[in-house]
Write an enzyme that holds these catalytic residues in place. Structure first.
Site, PDB file in Angstrom:
ATOM      1  N   HIS A 140       0.831  -1.208   0.000  1.00  0.00           N
ATOM      2  CA  HIS A 140       0.000   0.000   0.000  1.00  0.00           C
ATOM      3  C   HIS A 140       0.866   1.259   0.000  1.00  0.00           C
ATOM      4  O   HIS A 140       0.508   2.249  -0.645  1.00  0.00           O
ATOM      5  CB  HIS A 140      -0.947  -0.020   1.187  1.00  0.00           C
ATOM      6  N   HIS A 199       2.495  -2.119   9.407  1.00  0.00           N
ATOM      7  CA  HIS A 199       3.835  -2.510   8.997  1.00  0.00           C
ATOM      8  C   HIS A 199       4.890  -1.904   9.930  1.00  0.00           C
ATOM      9  O   HIS A 199       4.602  -1.015  10.731  1.00  0.00           O
ATOM     10  CB  HIS A 199       4.121  -2.095   7.554  1.00  0.00           C
TER      11      HIS A 199
END
Length: 226
Positions: A140, A199
């Site tokens: 992303h 993340h």
């Protein structure tokens, strides 16, 4: 509706079509936020970022470049940049998945205490009820960066585009510009959500660097000068 029929429509028709598109996009964003930030990066809204970008850049590139060049073949070559961009998106996201498979292992739980040797891939691991731990480059971060930069690059044509002599074209181009700007703001917001909540730092850094470093598809054989 073909181009001849489109030209017969009043400017308000073009604005209403683009307004409906923006409203649909806004509804998707509101629904995304209402589900909570924990689902932000996993939503199909972000996963389809390239599709949203592709289908809005398509008319913008076609209209602005045809107005400047009056060359249909040249416009088609310029639109080839979207095809190249699609290839870049597919190759990079596929590579990220392979890297995660190559660098990871399957464990019984997120505690990473019991290793499942019989599941060599992330898909097999999840099917077996395990937890896959690998280097998950943020797709992303890559995708949102890439889409935003591509929109900004394509909108640079407005510096040399003068639509004052064509009121209908002026309305359409301005509406597309507003819609693209709105879309870019959404991608920036989604990037912020990913950067803050998902993340680890290295995964986000690699994803962002790839999004910035992948050669923009401005091959001379595909493009007209901006």
């Amino acid at each position: 509706m073909d181009w001849a029929d489109w030209q017969k429509q009043p400017p308000e028709y073009s604005l209403s079509v683009l307004r409906c598109w923006c409203n649909a996009l806004a509804v998707q964003a509101v629904q995304l936020q209402s589900r909570g930030l924990t689902q932000c990066s996993g939503s199909y809204f972000v996963k389809l970022a390239w599709a949203w970008t592709f289908w809005l850049l398509l008319p913008f590139i076609a209209i602005t470049n045809y107005y400047l060049s009056r060359n249909v073949l040249g416009v088609l070559r310029r639109l080839g940049t979207l095809l190249v961009g699609t290839v870049v998106w597919y190759v990079c996201t596929s590579l990220f998945l392979r890297i995660e498979d190559f660098t990871g292992n399957c464990y019984k739980s997120p505690a990473l205490d019991v290793l499942f040797q019989e599941h060599p891939s992330k898909w097999q691991c999840r099917q077996g009820g395990g937890f896959w731990n690998g280097f998950d480059i943020s797709g992303h971060s890559f995708l949102l960066t890439y889409c935003a930069l591509m929109i900004v690059e394509e909108m640079a044509v407005l510096h040399v585009l003068n639509t004052d002599r064509s009121p209908r074209l002026h309305v359409v181009v301005n509406a597309l510009f507003v819609a693209l700007s709105f879309l870019t703001l959404i991608w920036v917001w989604m990037f912020f959500c990913t950067a803050v909540y998902f993340h680890d730092f290295s995964q986000k850094l690699f994803g962002t660097l790839v999004g910035q470093g992948v050669p923009y598809p401005d091959l001379n054989m595909l493009m007209l000068p901006p």
